[in-house]
Scaffold this motif. Structure first.
Motif, PDB file in Angstrom:
ATOM      1  N   GLU A   1      36.960  32.138 -54.121  1.00  0.00           N
ATOM      2  CA  GLU A   1      36.985  30.685 -54.328  1.00  0.00           C
ATOM      3  C   GLU A   1      38.067  30.025 -53.482  1.00  0.00           C
ATOM      4  N   VAL A   2      39.229  30.642 -53.403  1.00  0.00           N
ATOM      5  CA  VAL A   2      40.320  30.104 -52.579  1.00  0.00           C
ATOM      6  C   VAL A   2      39.896  30.077 -51.109  1.00  0.00           C
ATOM      7  N   LEU A   3      39.285  31.157 -50.634  1.00  0.00           N
ATOM      8  CA  LEU A   3      38.832  31.207 -49.244  1.00  0.00           C
ATOM      9  C   LEU A   3      37.774  30.142 -48.955  1.00  0.00           C
TER      10      LEU A   3
ATOM     11  N   ALA B   1      38.125  27.025 -46.369  1.00  0.00           N
ATOM     12  CA  ALA B   1      37.127  26.822 -45.328  1.00  0.00           C
ATOM     13  C   ALA B   1      36.603  25.392 -45.359  1.00  0.00           C
ATOM     14  N   LEU B   2      36.334  24.875 -46.547  1.00  0.00           N
ATOM     15  CA  LEU B   2      35.854  23.494 -46.658  1.00  0.00           C
ATOM     16  C   LEU B   2      36.900  22.496 -46.179  1.00  0.00           C
ATOM     17  N   ARG B   3      38.167  22.749 -46.490  1.00  0.00           N
ATOM     18  CA  ARG B   3      39.229  21.856 -46.011  1.00  0.00           C
ATOM     19  C   ARG B   3      39.278  21.832 -44.488  1.00  0.00           C
TER      20      ARG B   3
ATOM     21  N   GLY C   1      37.936  18.942 -39.447  1.00  0.00           N
ATOM     22  CA  GLY C   1      37.401  19.016 -38.085  1.00  0.00           C
ATOM     23  C   GLY C   1      38.212  19.894 -37.166  1.00  0.00           C
ATOM     24  N   THR C   2      38.895  20.875 -37.712  1.00  0.00           N
ATOM     25  CA  THR C   2      39.746  21.739 -36.896  1.00  0.00           C
ATOM     26  C   THR C   2      39.044  23.003 -36.426  1.00  0.00           C
ATOM     27  N   LEU C   3      37.762  23.134 -36.720  1.00  0.00           N
ATOM     28  CA  LEU C   3      37.024  24.335 -36.340  1.00  0.00           C
ATOM     29  C   LEU C   3      36.027  24.032 -35.229  1.00  0.00           C
TER      30      LEU C   3
END
Length: 80
Positions: free
Chosen positions: A28-30, A34-36, A41-43
């Motif tokens: 859940e933390v991962l 990932a959603l953050r 827009g950093t990916l």
């Protein structure tokens, strides 16, 4: 000499349940991180694809672990 310490059969099941719980929290933390990163827009598109594939692989591995420990799959409760 002393007798070896013996644990009830349920002790192993309890430990397995604890492992599953910790893995679910970690997943859940991962997912939230990932959603953050997606929202920020950093990916790059390649990173988004890699992240998606990694999360899918993680879920499959966790399902294997749950099956090996005879644990039911978790149910999602509300938004993550």
């Amino acid at each position: 000499m002393t007798e070896p310490v013996r644990f009830a059969a349920d002790a192993g099941r309890g430990l397995g349940h604890l492992v599953i719980t910790v893995l679910d929290i970690l997943k859940e933390v991962l997912e939230r991180q990932a959603l953050r990163r997606l929202d920020a827009g950093t990916l790059t598109p390649a990173q988004v694809e890699d992240l998606g594939q990694a999360l899918i692989a993680l879920e499959l591995r966790f399902a294997e672990i749950r099956a090996a420990l005879d644990e039911p799959s978790p149910t999602k409760e509300g938004p993550t």
